[in-house]
Write a protein that holds these residues in place. Structure first.
Motif, PDB file in Angstrom:
ATOM      1  N   MET A  47       0.843  -1.177   0.000  1.00 19.35           N
ATOM      2  CA  MET A  47       0.000   0.000   0.000  1.00 19.35           C
ATOM      3  C   MET A  47       0.885   1.236   0.000  1.00 19.35           C
ATOM      4  O   MET A  47       1.943   1.249   0.620  1.00 19.35           O
ATOM      5  N   ARG A  48       0.418   2.255  -0.714  1.00 21.70           N
ATOM      6  CA  ARG A  48       1.151   3.516  -0.797  1.00 21.70           C
ATOM      7  C   ARG A  48       0.179   4.653  -0.536  1.00 21.70           C
ATOM      8  O   ARG A  48      -0.929   4.665  -1.090  1.00 21.70           O
ATOM      9  N   HIS A  71      -5.290  -1.098  -7.253  1.00 21.53           N
ATOM     10  CA  HIS A  71      -6.451  -0.244  -6.992  1.00 21.53           C
ATOM     11  C   HIS A  71      -6.016   1.154  -6.559  1.00 21.53           C
ATOM     12  O   HIS A  71      -5.022   1.315  -5.854  1.00 21.53           O
ATOM     13  N   LYS A  72      -6.810   2.158  -6.989  1.00 17.12           N
ATOM     14  CA  LYS A  72      -6.500   3.555  -6.706  1.00 17.12           C
ATOM     15  C   LYS A  72      -7.697   4.208  -6.028  1.00 17.12           C
ATOM     16  O   LYS A  72      -8.825   4.118  -6.520  1.00 17.12           O
ATOM     17  N   PHE A  73      -7.426   4.884  -4.900  1.00 13.62           N
ATOM     18  CA  PHE A  73      -8.485   5.501  -4.098  1.00 13.62           C
ATOM     19  C   PHE A  73      -8.060   6.885  -3.630  1.00 13.62           C
ATOM     20  O   PHE A  73      -6.878   7.232  -3.665  1.00 13.62           O
ATOM     21  N   LEU A  74      -9.038   7.634  -3.170  1.00 15.84           N
ATOM     22  CA  LEU A  74      -8.777   8.875  -2.453  1.00 15.84           C
ATOM     23  C   LEU A  74      -9.408   8.788  -1.075  1.00 15.84           C
ATOM     24  O   LEU A  74     -10.473   8.183  -0.914  1.00 15.84           O
ATOM     25  N   VAL A  75      -8.750   9.384  -0.106  1.00 12.39           N
ATOM     26  CA  VAL A  75      -9.363   9.636   1.181  1.00 12.39           C
ATOM     27  C   VAL A  75      -9.602  11.141   1.200  1.00 12.39           C
ATOM     28  O   VAL A  75      -8.656  11.931   1.144  1.00 12.39           O
ATOM     29  N   ASP A  76     -10.869  11.515   1.182  1.00  9.18           N
ATOM     30  CA  ASP A  76     -11.306  12.904   1.134  1.00  9.18           C
ATOM     31  C   ASP A  76     -10.951  13.569  -0.192  1.00  9.18           C
ATOM     32  O   ASP A  76     -10.100  13.078  -0.946  1.00  9.18           O
ATOM     33  N   GLY A 126      -8.417  21.582   2.896  1.00 11.40           N
ATOM     34  CA  GLY A 126      -8.139  20.970   1.598  1.00 11.40           C
ATOM     35  C   GLY A 126      -7.642  19.544   1.684  1.00 11.40           C
ATOM     36  O   GLY A 126      -6.788  19.115   0.911  1.00 11.40           O
ATOM     37  N   SER A 127      -8.196  18.774   2.599  1.00 18.11           N
ATOM     38  CA  SER A 127      -7.747  17.401   2.823  1.00 18.11           C
ATOM     39  C   SER A 127      -7.874  16.548   1.559  1.00 18.11           C
ATOM     40  O   SER A 127      -8.924  16.504   0.924  1.00 18.11           O
ATOM     41  N   LEU A 128      -6.792  15.861   1.195  1.00 17.93           N
ATOM     42  CA  LEU A 128      -6.764  15.008   0.006  1.00 17.93           C
ATOM     43  C   LEU A 128      -5.593  14.040   0.126  1.00 17.93           C
ATOM     44  O   LEU A 128      -4.442  14.458   0.205  1.00 17.93           O
ATOM     45  N   THR A 129      -5.906  12.752   0.162  1.00 13.41           N
ATOM     46  CA  THR A 129      -4.877  11.718   0.235  1.00 13.41           C
ATOM     47  C   THR A 129      -5.138  10.695  -0.860  1.00 13.41           C
ATOM     48  O   THR A 129      -6.263  10.226  -1.033  1.00 13.41           O
ATOM     49  N   TYR A 130      -4.098  10.361  -1.601  1.00 15.65           N
ATOM     50  CA  TYR A 130      -4.166   9.360  -2.667  1.00 15.65           C
ATOM     51  C   TYR A 130      -3.633   8.047  -2.120  1.00 15.65           C
ATOM     52  O   TYR A 130      -2.565   8.010  -1.498  1.00 15.65           O
TER      53      TYR A 130
END
Length: 163
Positions: A1-2, A24-29, A14-18
């Motif tokens: 996991m990265r 699989h590719k996701f975002l948290v917020d 401006g929360s944004l985590t890839y």
């Protein structure tokens, strides 16, 4: 996991985590920066259409406000959140779209009077917000959800955040 922290790294907005988990590719917020834009958030390192899902921690605009922009850029995945967050975003994302439209109209009126000010378009439209809202998957607290093979999530109550 990265995990790659793209937003709210030098400030609290401006929360944004890839996230990458295997293929699989996701975002948290996917939050909107609020206030003065001192630090520029980084761009998502892949096309928005490659993001399978967003895991939304809570409804505050600095965590959810750019979801319609993500949709406008090609995201067609699911947005997992608590039931309360989905309910609040149903109202808030429409309100954000309305504010985007009003602000663009106001700036464009100023631009007509001053040729040094450029015309602008809203970051996203009401249609983008409506389509984003349909992508929500409301989840119960403490329920383990299999997002895809090898990836499970569970929302827990951490105290001060609604939804």
């Amino acid at each position: 996991m990265r995990a790659v922290f793209l937003g709210a790294t030098h400030e609290v907005t401006g929360s944004l985590t890839y996230l990458e988990a295997g293929k699989h590719k996701f975002l948290v917020d996917c939050g909107m920066e609020q206030g003065r834009d001192i630090f520029v958030n980084q761009d998502i390192p892949v096309n928005a259409s490659e993001i399978e899902a967003v895991f939304l921690t809570h409804a505050h605009v600095d965590h959810s406000g750019n979801l319609p922009l993500l949709y406008a850029k090609g995201f067609k995945g699911r947005i997992f959140s608590t039931e309360a967050t989905a309910d609040l975003c149903n109202i808030m994302l429409r309100d954000c779209a309305h504010i985007q439209l009003q602000e663009a109209e106001w700036r464009n009126r100023k631009a007509k009077r001053n040729k040094d000010i450029e015309q602008t378009t809203p970051a996203y439209t009401m249609e983008d917000a409506e389509k984003t809202i349909k992508a929500f998957v409301p989840c119960a607290y403490n329920q383990e959800i299999e997002v895809c093979e090898g990836v499970k999530i569970r929302f827990t109550d951490i105290g001060h955040l609604l939804g």
